[in-house]
Motif scaffolding. Sequence first.
Motif: not given
Length: 202
Positions: A35-36, A100-105, A121-123, A125-131
Amino acid sequence: MSEPAGEPGTGGQDPLAAFLASEDPLLDKIYGYIRRRLCDSDDVPGVFEETMKAFVAYADRKDLPVEEYLPVMFGIARRKIADAWRALSRRAAAELPQEPSDLALLADACVEAYGAVDLRLDVENALSRLTPKQRRVLVLRAVDQLTREETARAMGVSVSRVKALTEEARAKIFLHGSLKDYEPRTATRRRITQTGTSEAQA
């Protein structure tokens, strides 16, 4: 001649039949996963049904062990979702929304509804730095609501590895400059701190 007994704990019933008849919470998690990623479209029930038909056929043909049900179901769901988006793109005249990307979800799970745009946007940006593995652990735990054990099976790793990846991800998120100064009492920081933490630790 009597029928062969099923596995222990199934009352002599075939394990696959017992699983399907049990209304296992995993089925709701698979439905939510679909669904998501299909943005609550009208195609969700059909894709879920196709996923389950394909899973039952595969599990029956391969005599699949119960412990492999989860990763197989998620893998089939992922392929059925991709098929659904391709079908939508072929039949739609208007521009389609993107899956939706995993990052957006994950950002949705961390930022309260109607949160400030700059905060989101800050969140992100921070999440995008994860492996990729750190991000996937958080998505499976926070977005798809899997337990540690379920996440471990879905990723093919140990439960201790899931715990370590979760802690590494949290640490990396709060080392990012735009988030490290958020007050611990804010809803966003609380959500991120609790990301990957479920009542169903099991």
